[in-house]
Design an enzyme around this catalytic site. Structure first.
Site, short mmCIF file in Angstrom:
data_model
loop_
_atom_site.label_atom_id
_atom_site.label_comp_id
_atom_site.label_asym_id
_atom_site.label_seq_id
_atom_site.Cartn_x
_atom_site.Cartn_y
_atom_site.Cartn_z
N ASP A 101 22.02 48.73 45.51
CA ASP A 101 20.96 49.21 46.38
C ASP A 101 19.80 49.65 45.50
O ASP A 101 19.93 50.57 44.71
CB ASP A 101 21.50 50.40 47.21
N ASP A 198 15.78 49.02 49.53
CA ASP A 198 15.49 50.09 50.47
C ASP A 198 14.01 50.04 50.90
O ASP A 198 13.13 49.83 50.07
CB ASP A 198 15.77 51.42 49.76
N GLU A 239 15.48 45.86 53.40
CA GLU A 239 15.44 46.67 54.62
C GLU A 239 13.99 46.70 55.06
O GLU A 239 13.14 47.15 54.31
CB GLU A 239 15.94 48.09 54.34
N HIS A 311 24.89 52.43 57.30
CA HIS A 311 25.07 53.87 57.04
C HIS A 311 24.03 54.75 57.74
O HIS A 311 24.09 55.96 57.62
CB HIS A 311 25.01 54.10 55.53
N ASP A 312 23.07 54.14 58.42
CA ASP A 312 22.04 54.91 59.13
C ASP A 312 22.23 54.85 60.65
O ASP A 312 21.41 55.40 61.38
CB ASP A 312 20.64 54.36 58.82
C1 GLC Z 1 16.62 53.84 54.06
C2 GLC Z 1 18.06 54.17 53.86
C3 GLC Z 1 18.29 55.58 54.33
C4 GLC Z 1 17.45 56.50 53.49
C5 GLC Z 1 15.99 56.08 53.51
C6 GLC Z 1 15.22 56.74 52.42
O1 GLC Z 1 16.26 53.81 55.38
O2 GLC Z 1 18.87 53.24 54.50
O3 GLC Z 1 19.64 55.94 54.27
O4 GLC Z 1 17.56 57.81 53.97
O5 GLC Z 1 15.82 54.70 53.33
O6 GLC Z 1 15.60 56.20 51.18
#
Ligand code: GLC
Ligand code: CA
Length: 531
Positions: A101, A198, A239, A311-312
């Site tokens: 990641d 990310d 993402e 995980h979110d």
């Molecule tokens: C992304 C991650 C999340 C994190 C955020 C800030 O959305 O998936 O878990 O809190 O970025 O890094």
């Protein structure tokens, strides 16, 4: 037309691990790399080809590792660099890949870059972050409140799109790009096979237009990271906040040399009004959103990612299907619906045993920084009970409870005290229980992934939809040459579903009934080859 290399990516099956909650190997209550190592055979047996690890680098863990203080070292809680080498070796020895990641948008404020940057305006790191005498706009943090914080030492404001201790990097400074390229190369040399990136769109700010993301140089940056000689062809999944196909093409068209695929979040809105408010919904809404993007990506030769949770996100099964009595049917029906579409499957830990959302009676059972901030804000305008209800529904902790391996006291996750309370249903749902049952979600996933491996039509074949928008079910086919498969996924009501062609007996089904008369029970699914 997709190139062979690009099309080959459709054969990956990626399993996402949240290391802190997966498996604890040394009894300190925190999942770790050693714990992951113990489970590699199991993942291979499931049919996984690659593992994506959420951040496992040095971090004060304000946002559980998404606040990195050293990109080149492993978080002490998770192990050492040697453990990481062993994990990479263990994966590669089993023919599996490792995706790390990458968090390029921000660092922890404890990162040495930030510590140097805040010292003043004339050191080599002073422009690594965004500094202003006054906030130049009213951007809000994703975790609530202003995105600007004052730093006493430097006497200026810095930008934090997330928590206050996650400072946004200034990508308009070429040194920042160079640092990130070096970090990517460091991990590629160490054996990483790819990256999940990310909030990729946020690295390019558009101060002019007032947009925290999708700035004018976004694609230059992505290309500079992943379109170089060394990084071309690496597996990358961003993402993304993309909501339209034009922008998706700019990220993902093969000839652009940017990303292999993207996580789009359109379908994550199913079953909710907003993050913390439930909306009555059914699998129908998921179906429509998924099909929309299937059509778009297919028409433009893009690789799509297939996922239901991460995980979110609170598990999909608890939002739009039945996570009670028909939990097994719902979990398997959802799997057949999404993972036999055209795209790259991503499975989140626990999904393969039909894990659901959890429920707690007090806020002290939660940990996530986003949930804690939201709870505080909710309590300004509603009772604690109502606020807790919202947290129970929407908290990211729904996806972060320790994995339930077996029926022992701590769910087989740890011998110590888990860092966060176990899942409220851990005694009822576990891998051990699931495998003992005749209705095993895990075995269904295994069989589905095997079927995909054995039949190219289910991976690269054309997708056609036979059911209509009004139907409370989904029927689609996958076709390659003269091989054709039909996938039937019923939703919550019993239905009569007739197919326009004769089929062989189902090669995969979640209920072992004879469905020749065309009746399908709630959440029943079947996959059969067309004769
Ligand atoms: C992304 C991650 C999340 C994190 C955020 C800030 O959305 O998936 O878990 O809190 O970025 O890094
Ligand atoms: Ca541990």
């Amino acid at each position: 037309m997709l190139s062979k290399h690009y099309e080959d990516q459709l054969h990956e099956v990626i399993y996402q691990i949240y290391p802190r909650s997966f498996m604890d190997s040394n009894g300190d209550g925190i999942g770790d790399l050693g714990g992951i190592l113990q489970k590699l055979d199991l993942l291979r047996d499931l049919g996984v080809t690659a593992v994506w690890l959420c951040p496992c680098f040095q971090s004060p863990c304000d946002d559980n590792g998404y606040d990195i203080s050293d990109y080149r070292d492993i978080l002490n809680d998770f192990g050492t660099m040697e453990d990481m080498d062993r994990l990479i070796e263990g994966l590669h020895a089993r023919g599996m890949k490792l995706f790390l990641d990458l968090v390029p948008n921000h660092t922890s404020t404890e990162h040495p870059w930030f510590q140097a940057s805040r010292q003043g305006r004339d050191n080599p790191y002073s422009d690594y972050y965004y500094w202003f005498d006054e906030p130049p706009n009213d951007w809000q943090s994703v975790f609530l409140g202003s995105a600007w914080a004052f730093d006493e030492k430097r006497g200026q404001y810095y930008l934090h799109s997330f928590a206050k201790r996650q400072a946004d990097l200034n990508w308009s400074n070429p040194k920042v790009l160079k640092e990130m390229q070096d970090i990517v190369d460091f991990w590629v040399d160490r054996g990483a096979d790819g990256f999940r990136i990310d909030v990729i769109d946020m690295i390019a700010k558009d101060f002019q237009e007032g947009k925290n993301g999708f700035g004018p140089h976004l694609h230059e940056y992505i290309h500079a990271l992943f379109g170089r000689e060394k990084t071309k062809g690496l597996f990358t999944v961003g993402e993304s906040g993309v909501t339209d196909i034009e922008e998706m093409i700019r990220h993902g068209a093969e000839e652009r040399g940017e990303l292999t695929t993207l996580f789009l979040f359109d379908h994550m809105e199913c079953g909710r009004e907003d993050k913390f408010t439930r909306k009555p919904d059914s699998m129908k809404s998921l179906r429509d959103r998924l099909l929309h993007w299937q059509r778009e990506t297919d028409a433009h030769d893009l690789l799509h990612s297939l996922f239901l949770e991460n995980h979110d996100q609170p598990p999909m099964i608890s939002r739009i299907a039945d996570d009670g009595e028909k939990r097994y049917e719902s979990a398997t029906d959802l799997a057949a619906m999404v993972y036999l579409m055209k795209g790259i499957p991503f499975i989140y830990q626990g999904q393969e045993i039909g894990m659901t959302s959890a429920r707690y009676g007090t806020i002290s059972d939660f940990d996530d920084i986003e949930s804690m901030n939201a709870y505080r804000e909710f309590c300004q305008s509603m009772s604690e009970r109502e606020a807790l209800e919202k947290i129970n529904f929407g908290s990211r902790d729904n996806a972060r409870r320790p994995m339930s391996w077996d029926d022992s006291g701590k769910g087989g996750f740890t011998t110590g005290t888990p860092w966060i309370p176990l899942h409220s249903r851990h005694g009822e749902i576990s891998l051990e229980k699931d495998l003992k049952s005749e209705r095993s979600v895990w075995r269904f996933y295994q069989a589905l992934l095997r079927l995909r491996r054995e039949h190219e039509a289910l991976v690269t074949g054309r997708l056609d939809v036979l059911s209509s928008r009004e139907d409370p079910f989904l029927v689609y086919t996958r076709t390659l040459g003269d091989e054709r498969w039909v996938i039937v996924c019923n939703f919550e009501e019993k239905q009569q579903i007739s197919l326009p062609f004769p089929c062989e007996a189902p090669a995969l089904a979640n209920l072992s009934r004879k469905t020749e008369d065309g009746t399908y029970l709630p959440y029943e699914c079947a996959v059969a080859r067309v004769r």
